[in-house]
Design a protein around this motif. Structure first.
Motif, PDB file in Angstrom:
ATOM      1  N   ILE A  99      40.690  75.938  34.840  1.00  0.00           N
ATOM      2  CA  ILE A  99      41.182  74.605  34.500  1.00  0.00           C
ATOM      3  C   ILE A  99      42.529  74.361  35.168  1.00  0.00           C
ATOM      4  CG2 ILE A  99      41.927  73.103  32.620  1.00  0.00           C
ATOM      5  CD1 ILE A  99      39.816  74.357  30.883  1.00  0.00           C
ATOM      6  N   LEU A 123      41.923  67.351  30.485  1.00  0.00           N
ATOM      7  CA  LEU A 123      41.807  68.788  30.748  1.00  0.00           C
ATOM      8  C   LEU A 123      42.776  69.588  29.857  1.00  0.00           C
ATOM      9  CD1 LEU A 123      41.343  68.919  34.621  1.00  0.00           C
ATOM     10  CD2 LEU A 123      39.655  69.456  32.847  1.00  0.00           C
ATOM     11  N   GLU A 142      41.792  72.421  27.181  1.00  0.00           N
ATOM     12  CA  GLU A 142      42.454  73.730  27.168  1.00  0.00           C
ATOM     13  C   GLU A 142      42.891  74.092  25.752  1.00  0.00           C
ATOM     14  OE1 GLU A 142      44.685  75.068  31.252  1.00  0.00           O
ATOM     15  OE2 GLU A 142      45.885  74.021  29.779  1.00  0.00           O
TER      16      GLU A 142
END
Lengths: 245, 553
Positions: B531, B508, B512
């Motif tokens: 997120i 993640l 990002e």
């Protein structure tokens, strides 16, 4: 033709006299503006003509028949329009036709062309609360015209509108009248409106209302009249009459 | 009110009820008033049994049938009485004479006449509702403007036309409003009729628990009745909007207007404050505290009180810090296009109110800390200082991102101190993860304000070192933070499943950073927010799973 002779009206079993010996007649296709101080009984007179107020003394004849109640040939637009808030624009316009048992298909044809003509086609699903004052008035006009009346009665039709919308709608009304050859009686407290719309102007006195004068105003009926000198002269004349005691 | 705000009000009122209940339970300290978590726990346990649903179902049946019957009789009657002057003159005096008489007193008579079954119960509830709906409908018809009648009459309408086109639709919303308002009465009467001579229904359940001195079960019944009432109320509200669409605008307008009245007013203020401090973000910051609780659980026992006050302390400190930040930065925020819409610069909230808000939040924090331990109470003051101090750091150092991270990274250590009473170098590693994680993404966030910060001579890494370097710094911090996170596996000897979650979180982070490009910062706001929430929840789940599965497999 509307013919009114020695009309009297009292409320509260005689203690409140509203109309006192009113006489006038309006020919087919003519338009008459009724003007007078507020509370003088103009609205009562209109209600009598619409067949909503009875118990009068005197004669009220429409097309040679004595008036007994609401007539199929007369449409009445109330002050504040009387649109039902729980019905959409479309349902409001169709309401009168529905009450008179017009078939759904004919309702649709009539309503569609009226809404189109009055520039309301995009608003058919709206509830009246979403409409501006001018739009509400146009819906009320559409609802009245949907009944294909010969006589149109209007009570202070444009008093709640701003100048621009008022003049635009007054012009629309002239066109509609000409197109449908309507006989029209309009109650107003605006001198300019009376002079602009009425072939005849009936000036009334304080309550109990009497007819002070009926002034012929043959030039009314054209949008351009509003800026002519004769228009202003007529306004002055009516104002002087109203101020006389 | 739109549905989002509605939901929010419900959550807030619920939280408020729980808080007051909790405080009251602690004050009373008697088995008669069990703490909310105990009652809720018992409720959940009950809700999974058939017995509870049998009682609930019977209560619902009694009250719903009563309402339906009452409405079907009262609404037409109300229309006729309201419309016909003659009938009104005959019947209204009778109705208004008997209206104030409490009809519940008829219960014995009704029981004698109709027996002990559901029928008598339905009759009694029905009679009471009938009069409420009747009067509301009749008054609704009476209040119809004459002009609607006139305009229909001028078109030649008959009485039936007028009832159908005017009276019925005009009275309908009044009857629905009456239904909505009488929901409370209906439930009260339901409780009354169920409190004796029956062995079923929620009312019976409450009385029976009372007789057995099963105090927690009383509350199971109370919660059940509350849910029934709430569900009915919301159903009527929904029906009113669906059946009377022209009212939708008016209902909204009324809601706006009634914000002047106390409860909704307070609620709407709370919502504005909640927006100001991004309360929803607090919900996403909570997992840090919860994850820490899971870890400290191993060395010290946890009870529901501790968990409760930890959450309160978390909410209080975050609200205070966020409120103070908005307060201190109001002048700066108002100049920045991105933040000028915030509540304080936009004028939705006054400075005075914000100060009160900060004081109250700080108080909540200090009191919660005091409830945890004396040490926590004393430590709460330096913590508040650090939280407030952060707001000023961007005026003189580009390290402000780190200070923000440090402020939030205090959470795990604070939880440890609260529960275990000491500090541990082990939990500090979780703090280091949080610090580098938060600092890293605060740098990304501040990339949006680079021009503004430079112009206002504010310090941030992007403003001082440029976007390119800022992105590098952020990447570096996030790599370090993943390492810290992974090391928890060995430090706390967690289950290997923890590492799986670490990998997901690392992915993640990677996503990002891929979303942000030096020349395109548009993705920062929404995607990031989502997120980051996922990461924070994942962190909690990872630690919970790693801890619970320890020793298994």
């Amino acid at each position: 033709m509307i013919h009114v002779e020695s009309l009297h009206k009292e409320f509260d079993s005689g203690s409140l006299q509203v109309l006192n010996d009113v006489n006038f007649s309006v020919d087919d296709g003519e338009s008459m503006a009724i003007i007078g101080p507020s509370g003088c009984g103009k609205t009562t007179l209109l209600y009598i003509l619409a067949g909503l107020t009875g118990h009068v003394t005197g004669t009220v004849m429409v097309d040679g028949n004595s008036l007994k109640g609401p007539s199929r040939d007369t449409a009445f637009i109330l002050q504040d329009f009387g649109l039902l808030p729980w019905k959409t624009v479309w349902q409001n316009v169709c309401l009168g036709m529905k009450l008179r048992g017009v078939s759904r298909k004919d309702q649709q044809i009539t309503a569609e062309s009226l809404l189109e003509g009055l520039g309301l086609a995009g608003h058919r699903g709206y509830y009246p609360t979403r409409l501006s004052g001018g739009e509400k008035q146009r819906v009320a006009i559409a609802r009245a015209l949907a009944l294909k009346p010969k006589i149109l009665l209007m009570d202070e039709p444009f008093s709640s509108l701003d100048t621009f919308s008022r003049e635009k709608l007054q012009n629309t009304l002239l066109e509609i009248r000409k197109l449908n050859q309507l006989t029209m009686i309009i109650v107003t407290h605006s001198i300019e409106e009376a002079v602009f719309l009425g072939n005849k102007i009936m000036v009334m006195s304080q309550r109990p209302a009497q007819v002070k004068a009926i002034v012929a105003n043959p030039k009314a009926g054209h949008p351009s009249y509003r800026s002519e000198d004769t228009f202003f002269a007529m306004c002055r004349k009516i104002r002087e009459m109203m101020e006389e005691t | 009110m739109n549905s989002k705000r509605m939901t929010f009000s419900y959550i807030l009122s619920f939280a408020l009820v729980i808080l007051v209940w909790k405080v009251a339970a602690m004050g009373v300290s008697s088995p008669v008033l069990p703490p909310p978590e105990e009652a809720l726990h018992a409720f959940v346990a009950s809700a999974s049994t058939m017995v509870f649903w049998k009682h609930f179902g019977i209560s619902a049946y009694r009250v719903i049938v009563s309402i339906l019957v009452a409405w079907c009789l009262a609404f037409p009657a109300g229309i006729i009485i309201g419309y016909s002057r003659r009938i009104d003159m005959v019947l209204s005096p009778m109705i208004f004479m008997t209206y104030p008489i409490p009809k519940v007193v008829l219960l014995p008579v009704i029981l004698l006449l109709f027996g002990l079954g559901d029928f008598s119960k339905i009759i009694l509830i029905g009679i009471i509702l009938f009069f409420q709906i009747l009067v509301a409908t009749r008054d609704g018809v009476k209040s119809i403007d004459e002009k609607y009648y006139d305009s229909l009459l001028s078109m030649g309408a008959t009485d039936w036309d007028i009832i159908r086109e005017v009276v019925f639709p005009a009275a309908l919303p009044h009857s629905f409003t009456a239904l909505r308002i009488t929901t409370g009465t209906a439930i009260s009467v339901l409780f009354f009729v169920e409190s004796f001579a029956t062995t079923s229904g929620l009312g019976y359940m409450i009385m029976d628990s009372w007789a057995r001195a099963a105090y927690t079960e009383i509350f199971v019944g109370i919660i059940g009745m509350s849910i029934l009432g709430l569900a009915l109320y919301e159903t009527f509200r929904y029906l009113e909007r669906k059946v009377c669409p022209w009212r939708a605008n008016e209902v909204d307008k009324q809601d706006e207007e009634s914000t002047a009245t106390s409860v909704t007013h307070i609620l709407s203020r709370i919502i504005i404050y909640a927006h100001m401090i991004k309360f929803s973000h607090t919900v996403f910051a909570l997992p840090f505290a919860l994850a820490s609780l899971v870890l400290v659980w191993r060395i010290a026992p946890l009870d529901s009180n501790t968990v409760f006050w930890v959450i309160m302390a978390m909410v209080g400190s975050r609200s205070a810090a966020m409120g103070f930040n908005r307060y201190a930065d109001a002048a700066i925020d108002s100049k920045n296009e991105r933040t000028a819409v915030r509540e304080l610069p936009a004028g939705t909230i006054s400075r005075h109110d914000v100060v009160i808000f900060i004081v109250l939040s700080s108080l909540l924090f200090v009191v919660s800390a005091a409830m945890l331990s004396l040490l926590c109470f004393w430590l709460s003051f330096p913590v508040l200082f650090i939280l407030f101090f952060y707001s000023y750091t961007k005026r003189f150092t580009w390290l402000s991102h780190i200070i923000l991270g440090f402020g939030i990274s205090l959470v795990p250590m604070a939880v440890w101190v609260a529960v275990a009473g000491t500090l541990s170098s082990r939990i500090a590693v979780l703090s280091l993860f949080l610090m580098t994680y938060i600092a890293g993404f605060d740098i990304l966030y501040s990339c949006q304000d680079i021009d503004f910060d430079r112009q206002e001579k504010l310090y941030s890494i992007p403003a001082v070192f440029g976007i390119q370097n800022a992105l590098r710094a952020s990447t570096f911090l996030h790599i370090v933070s993943v390492l810290f996170l992974a090391s928890l596996y060995w430090i706390f000897a967690l289950h290997p499943v923890f590492l799986v979650f670490v990998v997901v979180i690392a992915v993640l982070f990677f996503v990002e950073h891929r979303l942000v490009k030096p020349n395109d910062l548009t993705k920062i706001n929404v995607a990031f927010y989502h997120i980051n929430s996922i990461i924070s929840v994942l962190l909690f789940v990872a630690i919970l799973a790693g801890e619970l599965l320890r020793g298994v497999l």
